[in-house]
Design an enzyme around this catalytic site. Structure first.
Site, PDB file in Angstrom:
ATOM      1  N   HIS A   7      -2.708 -30.639 -20.521  1.00  0.00           N
ATOM      2  CA  HIS A   7      -2.653 -29.996 -21.748  1.00  0.00           C
ATOM      3  C   HIS A   7      -3.633 -29.136 -22.045  1.00  0.00           C
ATOM      4  CE1 HIS A   7      -1.823 -29.974 -25.954  1.00  0.00           C
ATOM      5  NE2 HIS A   7      -2.861 -29.776 -26.350  1.00  0.00           N
ATOM      6  N   CYS A   8      -3.224 -27.732 -22.162  1.00  0.00           N
ATOM      7  CA  CYS A   8      -3.930 -26.696 -22.415  1.00  0.00           C
ATOM      8  C   CYS A   8      -4.560 -26.355 -23.668  1.00  0.00           C
ATOM      9  CB  CYS A   8      -3.418 -25.379 -21.854  1.00  0.00           C
ATOM     10  SG  CYS A   8      -4.286 -23.924 -21.867  1.00  0.00           S
ATOM     11  N   LEU A   9      -5.907 -26.648 -24.103  1.00  0.00           N
ATOM     12  CA  LEU A   9      -6.495 -26.416 -25.436  1.00  0.00           C
ATOM     13  C   LEU A   9      -6.207 -25.178 -25.898  1.00  0.00           C
ATOM     14  CD1 LEU A   9      -9.579 -28.879 -25.193  1.00  0.00           C
ATOM     15  CD2 LEU A   9      -7.224 -29.619 -26.187  1.00  0.00           C
TER      16      LEU A   9
ATOM     17  N   ASN B  43      -2.584 -24.595 -26.644  1.00  0.00           N
ATOM     18  CA  ASN B  43      -2.284 -25.787 -27.494  1.00  0.00           C
ATOM     19  C   ASN B  43      -0.841 -26.191 -27.213  1.00  0.00           C
ATOM     20  OD1 ASN B  43      -2.547 -27.635 -29.522  1.00  0.00           O
ATOM     21  ND2 ASN B  43      -1.698 -26.236 -31.028  1.00  0.00           N
ATOM     22  N   THR B  44      -0.632 -26.367 -25.837  1.00  0.00           N
ATOM     23  CA  THR B  44       0.524 -26.829 -25.571  1.00  0.00           C
ATOM     24  C   THR B  44       0.387 -27.586 -24.066  1.00  0.00           C
ATOM     25  OG1 THR B  44       2.890 -26.497 -24.870  1.00  0.00           O
ATOM     26  CG2 THR B  44       1.398 -25.052 -24.038  1.00  0.00           C
TER      27      THR B  44
END
Length: 92
Positions: free
Chosen positions: A38-40, A43-44
């Site tokens: 999950h890439c902060l 945001n996905t």
């Protein structure tokens, strides 16, 4: 099954059938096929469907940092050269 087809499994959190390679993300609250992380910053979740787009975003960000760093370096060097020339012509 056709070659390349994946089996399905049931996600008890989503209450739906998902691909076997899917993982339920605790941040998004959804299942992602071929889940990587999950890439902060985006945001996905990054998975099979958007892996290429993630690397394009990463590459463009890196390119922007390199270009801006080069511009900043040029400005700093130019400032110090002009400052040194101004100090030298003042006769001080």
């Amino acid at each position: 099954e056709k070659a390349g087809d994946e089996g399905t499994s049931y996600c008890w959190i989503c209450c739906t059938d998902v691909r076997e390679s899917s993982v339920h993300c605790q941040f998004c609250g959804k299942c992602t096929a071929g889940f990587d992380h999950h890439c902060l910053y985006l945001n996905t979740c990054v998975g099979k469907a958007n892996y290429q787009y993630f690397f394009w975003a990463l590459g463009s960000t890196l390119s922007m940092v390199i270009v801006r760093g080069g511009i900043l370096s040029g400005l700093v060097i130019t400032f110090f050269i002009q400052y040194a020339q101004a100090e030298g012509t003042d006769g001080g």
